[in-house]
Design a protein around this motif. Structure first.
Motif, mmCIF file in Angstrom:
data_model
loop_
_atom_site.group_PDB
_atom_site.id
_atom_site.type_symbol
_atom_site.label_atom_id
_atom_site.label_comp_id
_atom_site.label_asym_id
_atom_site.label_seq_id
_atom_site.Cartn_x
_atom_site.Cartn_y
_atom_site.Cartn_z
ATOM 1 N N LYS A 108 0.834 -1.207 0.000
ATOM 2 C CA LYS A 108 0.000 0.000 0.000
ATOM 3 C C LYS A 108 0.868 1.257 0.000
ATOM 4 C CE LYS A 108 -3.295 -2.467 2.948
ATOM 5 N NZ LYS A 108 -3.936 -2.465 4.283
ATOM 6 N N PHE A 109 0.362 2.283 -0.621
ATOM 7 C CA PHE A 109 1.015 3.593 -0.629
ATOM 8 C C PHE A 109 0.021 4.642 -0.138
ATOM 9 C CE2 PHE A 109 5.037 4.839 -2.974
ATOM 10 C CZ PHE A 109 5.678 3.633 -2.817
ATOM 11 N N LEU A 110 0.547 5.597 0.603
ATOM 12 C CA LEU A 110 -0.262 6.770 0.927
ATOM 13 C C LEU A 110 -0.123 7.795 -0.200
ATOM 14 C CD1 LEU A 110 0.425 7.304 4.744
ATOM 15 C CD2 LEU A 110 -1.313 5.894 3.597
ATOM 16 N N CYS A 111 -1.239 8.353 -0.593
ATOM 17 C CA CYS A 111 -1.265 9.277 -1.720
ATOM 18 C C CYS A 111 -1.981 10.570 -1.328
ATOM 19 C CB CYS A 111 -1.988 8.631 -2.903
ATOM 20 S SG CYS A 111 -1.152 7.171 -3.528
ATOM 21 N N PRO A 112 -1.227 11.552 -0.847
ATOM 22 C CA PRO A 112 -1.852 12.850 -0.617
ATOM 23 C C PRO A 112 -2.472 13.339 -1.922
ATOM 24 C CG PRO A 112 0.335 12.786 0.366
ATOM 25 C CD PRO A 112 0.198 11.550 -0.473
ATOM 26 N N ALA A 113 -3.732 13.771 -1.853
ATOM 27 C CA ALA A 113 -4.440 14.142 -3.069
ATOM 28 C C ALA A 113 -5.258 15.401 -2.820
ATOM 29 C CB ALA A 113 -5.333 12.997 -3.533
ATOM 30 N N ILE A 163 1.886 -0.663 4.465
ATOM 31 C CA ILE A 163 2.112 0.670 3.868
ATOM 32 C C ILE A 163 3.616 0.855 3.728
ATOM 33 C CG2 ILE A 163 1.870 3.161 4.164
ATOM 34 C CD1 ILE A 163 -0.736 2.631 5.675
ATOM 35 N N LYS A 164 4.055 0.847 2.477
ATOM 36 C CA LYS A 164 5.497 0.858 2.210
ATOM 37 C C LYS A 164 6.002 2.204 1.708
ATOM 38 C CE LYS A 164 5.988 -3.552 3.116
ATOM 39 N NZ LYS A 164 6.590 -3.921 4.400
ATOM 40 N N GLY A 165 5.089 3.110 1.369
ATOM 41 C CA GLY A 165 5.577 4.376 0.843
ATOM 42 C C GLY A 165 4.518 5.443 0.836
ATOM 43 N N ILE A 166 4.983 6.669 0.608
ATOM 44 C CA ILE A 166 4.078 7.810 0.431
ATOM 45 C C ILE A 166 4.647 8.713 -0.653
ATOM 46 C CG2 ILE A 166 5.225 9.120 2.290
ATOM 47 C CD1 ILE A 166 2.459 10.425 2.861
ATOM 48 N N TRP A 167 3.780 9.209 -1.507
ATOM 49 C CA TRP A 167 4.183 10.148 -2.559
ATOM 50 C C TRP A 167 4.080 11.575 -2.042
ATOM 51 C CZ3 TRP A 167 6.698 8.625 -6.578
ATOM 52 C CH2 TRP A 167 6.408 7.436 -7.234
ATOM 53 N N CYS A 168 5.120 12.361 -2.253
ATOM 54 C CA CYS A 168 5.075 13.771 -1.884
ATOM 55 C C CYS A 168 5.679 14.628 -2.999
ATOM 56 C CB CYS A 168 5.900 14.023 -0.619
ATOM 57 S SG CYS A 168 5.290 13.166 0.828
ATOM 58 N N VAL A 169 5.023 15.733 -3.309
ATOM 59 C CA VAL A 169 5.665 16.797 -4.096
ATOM 60 C C VAL A 169 5.718 17.980 -3.144
ATOM 61 C CG1 VAL A 169 5.607 18.206 -6.182
ATOM 62 C CG2 VAL A 169 4.676 15.883 -6.221
ATOM 63 N N PRO A 170 6.845 18.125 -2.424
ATOM 64 C CA PRO A 170 6.830 18.979 -1.238
ATOM 65 C C PRO A 170 6.898 20.476 -1.529
ATOM 66 C CG PRO A 170 9.010 18.053 -1.558
ATOM 67 C CD PRO A 170 8.127 17.418 -2.588
ATOM 68 N N MET A 171 7.296 20.832 -2.735
ATOM 69 C CA MET A 171 7.436 22.267 -3.034
ATOM 70 C C MET A 171 6.606 22.586 -4.265
ATOM 71 S SD MET A 171 10.876 24.471 -2.930
ATOM 72 C CE MET A 171 10.696 26.222 -2.548
ATOM 73 N N TYR A 172 5.785 23.624 -4.154
ATOM 74 C CA TYR A 172 4.889 23.995 -5.249
ATOM 75 C C TYR A 172 4.224 22.723 -5.790
ATOM 76 C CZ TYR A 172 7.953 28.098 -4.955
ATOM 77 O OH TYR A 172 8.687 29.168 -4.525
ATOM 78 N N SER A 173 3.542 22.034 -4.899
ATOM 79 C CA SER A 173 3.027 20.696 -5.190
ATOM 80 C C SER A 173 2.173 20.662 -6.445
ATOM 81 C CB SER A 173 2.198 20.197 -4.000
ATOM 82 O OG SER A 173 1.031 21.005 -3.855
ATOM 83 N N ASN A 174 2.224 19.549 -7.101
ATOM 84 C CA ASN A 174 1.430 19.262 -8.285
ATOM 85 C C ASN A 174 0.142 18.613 -7.816
ATOM 86 O OD1 ASN A 174 0.308 18.078 -10.565
ATOM 87 N ND2 ASN A 174 2.214 17.194 -11.307
#
Lengths: 422, 422
Positions: A130-135, A177-188
């Motif tokens: 599983k991955f966490l996906c901030p959306a 839960i093995k990972g999380i996606w982040c675009v930490p600056m000026y996020s997409n």
């Protein structure tokens, strides 16, 4: 505001908007705002780069003939050029090929097939991953997960980054839960930069899975659009303070600095992670394109060179963002048909319309000849639970085209909104 | 011949050879013949390629701005340039990045994680995955398998390719055998080109696994060293005749045509396979470096351009091969301490010494300052069952260096041989 309007007023607005929409459709536009693609004038900024190495001097500072095989992790001057982008040291970096997406995909593929440092087995040997996906987030991140059958769990965004209460709780509970996606600056696409507190909480995560990784895609680390840019804490440095530095995989690229099709991609991570990755990557390739690394290093010279170059991009890109924001301010704000915020950098304006209007808006735009990123694309599995979010990518069209496209967009937003109200 | 010598004669030869070896060690050489690396003079042949696109004309025949994102499978002119190398059509090709090794690794990684066309599950969902490995072969092929835990089964070579009786029997029996590695032309390291009969038998294989693939690494397809080059039947075309075209994955690259670190890699396969691969690859990258594709297409123009260019390589490489072969003929043939054959192309001379002498020979060379590919590297798991095979890579050293290195090599061969005899 639409909330102050009675039904007759709404119907009148509907008729006017339908007329406007018909006029716009009649123009036969053919415009594409679907992807964060630089415009041709932005690419011209780097054309001189191609003149490097043509005299046959293809030898790096360390005496490497960049035309030949070898040097898996990249030549020294390319590392030195890119280290400040992620804030990493010389043992904490690998220079890849032309695609950071590929580096991220490959990193996950290796984790699935082979495992990561400190893991006791490949991720794929678990019943599920599983991955966490901030959306809303980057559709291609989510697509990687989907393609590999990794289950995505949506995490909501707050104004300063992902909801860390949710992140902390979930990773502490679930070993899958093995990972999380982040675009930490000026996020997409939201254009949010993670606050210091959020970064510190990331650095101090206590995941149940010891082979958990934060995928920190710092794609827009130098892509400022203001004199007072956002600042981002260095996650790797913060994680060193907590002894959790092996939890961090950072990525960036020069795709939107030099050439999207011919830039450099970068991994930043702890020295131990880098060593481990190299020991896996050596089976995949003998080395990435060092000639392109040498061209980049010679053209930009150093990080100051990159920063100066990004000012030239800003001069082209900022007016386009202003066109988008001005139009939204003028046409949508008074009606209250949506919300957005002015990002200080990055490649997108994230528009949140009324509930249940995003798909219809995108469809109306398409019928009028304006292609947007598909509604829902910014959410895992392409499903925006509220059908509200639309990603606007202002860079690729010319300013005239962008103006025409935004006329269509605001008209479509109005029509879609009114349709849900009357 | 050593078989005609008595013990005293052998001991006399030993003393002479030890003296010679001591003299060579005293020279303090530092030479590397370990990899099939082109020499700098070969790389100079392509330096003019880098002048293409510097005028800012980066638009492909189809109107693609090669600097920007997109075009996963490559621009038309790059495909047209490379299609004749593998003998495939426009729907049967993908142009990759700078590394065909990476294309092969990624193809296997995708097969493991996602599966191939016609398979009912990813390879990795089987209890184990096996590959046939004709040996001696390419060490990096075997290393890919080893890194992914794929079990390797050695298949012996005959004079015209792998022993097809063995191949046919094994693939028909075992559903867990999912692939076979082949370097069908000027094979690495033997320099063998597969006969028409062998290719036809490959095209007509009846593997028990319906997701079996032939990995046809045609790395040396245009790397001739004679006026009467070997010829190779087109496996894909032959397989179409039997309706088994989806069993074939072909690979090549321009690594040893243009630049090893900055060439183009190529996949050739049935149109159905290509479509399927693209549907998987789209998650990994938006596209490979199209600027480099454009440079290659403009520099070489067409397949005739590549062939003419390879003649220039031959002019540099052929004398080096002759240096190796002359020295072996003069120093080793009369004694019978080994066998080899003169390849008509490719990058290697494969030397087979007396049983049990390869490791010792490589060690003696190393002590005298000459690095060879590790003994055993040409076999699965690095284990040459007879400890006989050594791969000689003549291209990288200068002719003088090569002469010095070969003096060491033949001396080491003699010493190692005598040591096993007296």
């Amino acid at each position: 505001m639409y909330t102050d309007m009675n039904k007759d007023e709404l119907l009148k607005l509907k008729t006017e908007t339908e007329e406007k929409y018909a006029q716009l459709c009649a123009k036969g536009l053919k415009l594409d705002m679907s992807r964060g693609k630089p415009g041709a004038d932005q690419l011209d900024l780097s054309i001189e780069m191609l003149t490097h190495c043509i005299d046959g001097d293809c030898v790096s500072l360390d005496g490497i003939d960049c035309r030949n095989y070898g040097i898996l992790d990249g030549i020294r001057e390319a590392k030195e050029l890119c280290m400040p982008m992620l804030g990493v040291g010389k043992d904490e970096i690998i220079i890849g090929g032309n695609s950071s997406l590929q580096l991220m995909y490959d990193t996950i593929a290796r984790a699935m097939l082979l495992g990561v440092l400190g893991g006791d087995k490949p991720w794929s040997k678990n019943p599920t991953v599983k991955f966490l996906c901030p959306a809303p987030g980057y559709d291609r991140h989510f697509a990687i997960c989907e393609s590999m059958g990794i289950e995505m769990i949506t995490v909501p965004y707050k104004s300063d980054g992902p909801d860390m209460d949710v992140v902390e709780k979930l990773v502490a509970e679930d070993e899958l839960i093995k990972g999380i996606w982040c675009v930490p600056m000026y996020s997409n696409p939201e254009g949010i930069t993670y606050s210091d507190e959020v970064v510190k909480r990331f650095a101090n995560l206590s995941p149940k899975a010891k082979d958990f990784r934060i995928f920190w895609d710092n794609a827009y680390c130098v892509h400022h659009l203001t004199d007072t840019p956002d600042t981002l804490l260095n996650l790797l440095e913060e994680a060193k303070k907590t002894g959790k530095q092996d939890m961090v995989f950072m990525f960036t690229s020069t795709s939107k600095i030099s050439f999207p099709g011919g830039g450099l991609s970068v991994i930043g991570a702890s020295a131990a992670n880098i060593e481990y990755m190299k020991s896996q990557m050596t089976y995949q390739t003998i080395g990435y394109d060092k000639l392109n690394q040498l061209r980049h290093a010679r053209f930009f010279k150093d990080f100051d060179g990159i920063k100066a170059h990004m000012e030239k991009h800003r001069a082209i890109v900022e007016p386009k963002f202003n066109t988008v924001l001005d139009m939204l301010d003028k046409e949508i704000a008074p009606l209250g048909f949506g919300s957005w915020h002015k990002p200080n950098g990055g490649y997108f304006v994230s528009f949140n319309g009324l509930k249940g209007t995003a798909k219809r808006t995108v469809e109306l735009c398409k019928q009028a000849g304006v292609v947007l990123t598909g509604a829902g694309a910014t959410f895992p599995y392409g499903k925006d639970p509220e059908d509200r979010n639309i990603r606007i990518a202002p860079t690729y069209p010319t300013t005239d085209e962008l103006y025409a496209a935004m006329e269509v967009f605001v008209t479509a937003v109005k029509l879609a909104a009114i349709e849900t109200l009357v």
